[in-house]
Design a protein around this motif. Sequence first.
Motif, PDB file in Angstrom:
ATOM      1  N   ARG A 105      72.485  33.868  58.668  1.00 17.27           N
ATOM      2  CA  ARG A 105      71.034  34.074  58.544  1.00 17.27           C
ATOM      3  C   ARG A 105      70.495  34.922  59.694  1.00 17.27           C
ATOM      4  O   ARG A 105      69.627  35.767  59.494  1.00 17.27           O
ATOM      5  N   VAL A 108      71.584  38.600  59.060  1.00 17.19           N
ATOM      6  CA  VAL A 108      70.751  39.203  58.013  1.00 17.19           C
ATOM      7  C   VAL A 108      69.343  39.451  58.553  1.00 17.19           C
ATOM      8  O   VAL A 108      68.764  40.522  58.339  1.00 17.19           O
ATOM      9  N   GLU A 128      65.724  38.287  50.305  1.00 13.36           N
ATOM     10  CA  GLU A 128      66.981  37.642  50.689  1.00 13.36           C
ATOM     11  C   GLU A 128      67.271  36.499  49.723  1.00 13.36           C
ATOM     12  O   GLU A 128      66.373  35.745  49.380  1.00 13.36           O
ATOM     13  N   GLU A 129      68.521  36.387  49.317  1.00  5.93           N
ATOM     14  CA  GLU A 129      68.960  35.264  48.495  1.00  5.93           C
ATOM     15  C   GLU A 129      70.204  34.662  49.145  1.00  5.93           C
ATOM     16  O   GLU A 129      71.199  35.352  49.309  1.00  5.93           O
ATOM     17  N   TYR A 130      70.118  33.400  49.525  1.00  4.77           N
ATOM     18  CA  TYR A 130      71.247  32.703  50.136  1.00  4.77           C
ATOM     19  C   TYR A 130      71.853  31.760  49.110  1.00  4.77           C
ATOM     20  O   TYR A 130      71.266  30.747  48.776  1.00  4.77           O
ATOM     21  N   ASP A 131      73.011  32.130  48.618  1.00  3.05           N
ATOM     22  CA  ASP A 131      73.741  31.299  47.658  1.00  3.05           C
ATOM     23  C   ASP A 131      75.068  30.844  48.270  1.00  3.05           C
ATOM     24  O   ASP A 131      76.082  30.796  47.593  1.00  3.05           O
ATOM     25  N   SER A 132      75.030  30.557  49.538  1.00  4.34           N
ATOM     26  CA  SER A 132      76.237  30.159  50.253  1.00  4.34           C
ATOM     27  C   SER A 132      76.073  28.754  50.806  1.00  4.34           C
ATOM     28  O   SER A 132      74.988  28.375  51.250  1.00  4.34           O
ATOM     29  N   GLU A 135      76.674  28.217  56.708  1.00  7.52           N
ATOM     30  CA  GLU A 135      75.629  28.785  57.558  1.00  7.52           C
ATOM     31  C   GLU A 135      76.213  29.790  58.541  1.00  7.52           C
ATOM     32  O   GLU A 135      75.517  30.684  58.996  1.00  7.52           O
ATOM     33  N   ARG A 168      71.937  39.554  48.924  1.00 10.09           N
ATOM     34  CA  ARG A 168      72.424  38.265  48.424  1.00 10.09           C
ATOM     35  C   ARG A 168      73.652  37.835  49.213  1.00 10.09           C
ATOM     36  O   ARG A 168      74.635  38.566  49.290  1.00 10.09           O
ATOM     37  N   ILE A 169      73.583  36.668  49.804  1.00 14.31           N
ATOM     38  CA  ILE A 169      74.687  36.096  50.559  1.00 14.31           C
ATOM     39  C   ILE A 169      75.310  35.012  49.684  1.00 14.31           C
ATOM     40  O   ILE A 169      74.621  34.079  49.276  1.00 14.31           O
ATOM     41  N   ILE A 177      82.201  34.913  53.310  1.00 14.91           N
ATOM     42  CA  ILE A 177      80.867  34.987  52.715  1.00 14.91           C
ATOM     43  C   ILE A 177      80.663  36.428  52.261  1.00 14.91           C
ATOM     44  O   ILE A 177      80.978  37.351  52.956  1.00 14.91           O
TER      45      ILE A 177
END
Length: 177
Positions: A105, A108, A128-132, A135, A168-169, A177
């Motif tokens: 994060r 990014v 931002e899209e965090y699909d992980s 961290e 997108r992560i 990742i």
Amino acid sequence: NSGIRLVIFLLVAYGSWLIRVAQNRQKELTDFIVHDLKAPLTNLYESLSLLKDIRADKLSDEQRDWLASCLVSCKRANTLIASILDTSRLEAGKMGIARKVESIRDIVGLSLQEVSVWAKRNRIFIREEYDSRKENNYTDKGLLVRVMVNLLSNAIKVSPPETTIVVRIFDYDESNI
């Protein structure tokens, strides 16, 4: 036959010598350009930062935006100069990668911060899209930020106004990742 071999050997040796001379000249030119660009660019960045710190409250919103844009441009130019140096180091086999556990994060966020003024000026939105589930990841933070800034800059450059760029992560596999 031995005379022909000698001539071929001398031609190959001379060609190799010419290549080494050209590579040395290229390295000297790169070092010269980088040094001569980095010093005034650093002075410009520091002066603009000082102006921002001292006079930000006396500037209009538009002036603050322009100042922020100038600061981002200076940082981008410094990044490009560092990339020139890294290319030289990579070609020489001397580029080190300092990997450690880092917050994705944060990486990014830093990347988006560097391109935010340019994106705003071009009316480009970044989501931002965090699909992980992770961290953190084991990476070279500085190098990854530079790669992401380069990718985002390219995306901004080719995107029409009112476009949204999605970062997108996601979990690529169990360890990446």
